[in-house]
Structures are given as C-alpha cells and as structure tokens.
Design a protein around this motif. Structure first.
Motif, PDB file in Angstrom:
ATOM      1  N   TYR A 126      -1.648  18.148 -31.550  1.00 44.17           N
ATOM      2  CA  TYR A 126      -1.598  19.111 -30.474  1.00 44.17           C
ATOM      3  C   TYR A 126      -2.758  18.995 -29.526  1.00 44.17           C
ATOM      4  O   TYR A 126      -3.826  19.084 -29.902  1.00 44.17           O
ATOM      5  N   TYR A 127      -2.278  18.426 -28.317  1.00 44.68           N
ATOM      6  CA  TYR A 127      -3.309  18.424 -27.142  1.00 44.68           C
ATOM      7  C   TYR A 127      -3.579  19.496 -26.328  1.00 44.68           C
ATOM      8  O   TYR A 127      -2.771  19.745 -25.529  1.00 44.68           O
ATOM      9  N   SER A 128      -4.878  20.111 -26.517  1.00 47.80           N
ATOM     10  CA  SER A 128      -4.884  21.159 -25.725  1.00 47.80           C
ATOM     11  C   SER A 128      -5.572  20.700 -24.497  1.00 47.80           C
ATOM     12  O   SER A 128      -5.997  19.632 -24.171  1.00 47.80           O
ATOM     13  N   GLY A 129      -5.738  21.768 -23.626  1.00 43.50           N
ATOM     14  CA  GLY A 129      -5.931  21.318 -21.967  1.00 43.50           C
ATOM     15  C   GLY A 129      -7.344  22.062 -21.456  1.00 43.50           C
ATOM     16  O   GLY A 129      -8.252  22.103 -22.367  1.00 43.50           O
ATOM     17  N   GLY A 130      -7.321  22.180 -20.314  1.00 42.53           N
ATOM     18  CA  GLY A 130      -8.450  22.453 -19.452  1.00 42.53           C
ATOM     19  C   GLY A 130      -8.912  21.294 -18.695  1.00 42.53           C
ATOM     20  O   GLY A 130      -8.271  20.121 -19.085  1.00 42.53           O
ATOM     21  N   GLY A 131      -9.498  21.390 -17.668  1.00 40.43           N
ATOM     22  CA  GLY A 131      -9.893  20.044 -17.010  1.00 40.43           C
ATOM     23  C   GLY A 131     -10.743  19.124 -17.601  1.00 40.43           C
ATOM     24  O   GLY A 131     -10.397  17.995 -17.290  1.00 40.43           O
TER      25      GLY A 131
END
Length: 256
Positions: free
Chosen positions: A124-129
């Motif tokens: 699972y690739y989480s986000g945010g800048g």
C-alpha cells in the motif's frame, strides 16, 4: 506546517525512547501488508515542508489491523518518516497520534534490503507530497512490489502514493497498470503555478497515460473515488483510504 512537522518529529523521538527498534511483532495468519512511505521532508531541494499524509496511513491501517492483518512500514532510507496534514478532530487520527506503539512504527520504518517480499500479500503506497520523492525511483522498493504482485499479491496506492507505481513493471516488462484503470491525485486538483508543484519530478496523471494506463478520476473529488482492476487498487485522495483498504481485503479473500 513547519510547526506541525516539528511537533510530530518530537513525538516520534519521545515515543521511541525505551522501545527497541528490533522488537518482533507476531505475524498474522491472514497475511502481512507492507505500507510504503517516504523519508522526504521538503518539496525537492526547496525549504517548503512536505510529509506523508497521516490520515492516508492511519485510516487504511485501522481497517486492515481490525480485520486481522499485520502491517509493516518501509521507506527508501528506513527509520523515521515525516508526517503531516493532521486533524486531531478526527478520532482515528487522534487515536494513533497518541499511540506510542504505532508511532514507534513510523520512527523505525524498515529498509528495503531487510524486506522479504515472500512475507507479504499486498503493498500500500500512502500519499502526501513526500510520496513524489524518493519512492518512485527506488529500484529496491519496485522489486519488492513486483515480486509480491507476481506472487498473486495486491498492489495498491492512494492519492500521491500512485507516484510510487509510475515506474513499476511486471515480470513481463510491461507497466503494472498498462491497459488497466488506475487512479491517483489528478492534475485537475493540483495548483500547477504553485512553487510546490514545480518541484514535482512528473505529473502522475500524464506519466500513467504516457505509459499505457487508463487514468480515470472523479471530477467532483473528495468523494471516496477508487478503482479496482484485478489486483491493482488505487484511490484518488485521502477520502478513499478506508475504501482502498477494504478492497485490499476483499481482493485478497478472492485470490487466496
């Protein structure tokens, strides 16, 4: 934002005191899921702060651990990761922000070299800048995801986390999303004139399209939009985090 990130870094250090970073956690019989995060603190080489999106991490984490899965964290350099975009008015975010055991996981993320892909059924690739930097070009992390996918596992991402799969290919050399519906944070909701965006190494939407993916998204936005195309699951923005986690579970139940 700078004050928030400094506060969280301090919290990570505090919660890490007196706890061993080598503590072994009992693995789940249902399966283990690997969260992929970034060590990046700024947009590119600027002094503009960025971070991993806390809600995108904990909303998905909460769904998965309550269902009985074990979650580990990995980052390009290992160790502590910056977190931000925090709303303590949200009960789940507040719960994990003050959970010392959980916060220690974010202080002691694993390095790719210490990950055995055979131990995991999904990523699972989480986000945010921060997700735009360090992760997309990391060959070792790509290899982990490729092997998990090849072993009938799930690859998932949310929001800017989709940047992490832009360069990801399958065993046959095709992009993992080639000919598939895929989703992430669309250009429609980016401020292309802003300093932060000018530091991005690429547009997620354009890269996916150029590499043969069918990039689809909700023009309304912030409505839990997600896509499932076989074992590739992607969400548009933070509001899709819980749903993506639920779809991971449903897909794993069908394939295992």
């Amino acid at each position: 934002m700078r004050n928030i990130i400094c506060l969280i870094c301090a919290a990570l250090l505090l919660y890490g005191c007196g706890r061993s970073s080598n503590t072994e956690v009992q693995k789940s019989s249902l399966g283990n899921i690997l969260f992929i995060t970034s060590n990046q603190h700024t947009y590119g080489t600027t002094n503009i702060n960025t971070a991993n999106h806390f809600a995108e991490i904990v909303w998905a984490y909460d769904v998965l651990v309550k269902a009985g899965y074990h979650v580990d964290f990995v980052s390009p350099r290992g160790g502590a990761i910056p977190i931000g975009y925090i709303k303590t008015s949200d009960s789940i975010q507040k719960k994990y922000l003050y959970d010392a055991t959980f916060m220690n996981l974010l202080k002691t993320t694993k390095k790719a070299i210490n990950i055995n892909p055979g131990d995991y059924t999904a990523v699972y690739y989480s986000g945010g800048g921060a997700a735009m930097f360090g992760v997309p070009e990391n060959i070792a992390i790509q290899e982990i995801s490729r092997k998990i996918y090849a072993n009938n596992g799930v690859v998932s991402a949310v929001c800017h986390g989709t940047a992490g799969i832009v360069n990801l290919k399958t065993d046959n050399g095709n992009y993992i999303y080639q000919g598939k519906e895929v989703n992430g944070f669309p250009d429609k909701f980016e401020n292309k004139e802003a300093a932060y965006y000018k530091e991005f190494p690429f547009s997620i939407e354009e890269a996916i399209k150029n590499n043969g993916g069918n990039f689809v998204y909700s023009k309304k936005g912030w409505d839990g939009y997600y896509t499932v195309d076989q074992r590739l699951i992607t969400g548009q923005d933070p509001t899709a985090s819980k749903i993506v986690a639920q779809k991971i579970i449903e897909t794993l139940q069908k394939t295992n």
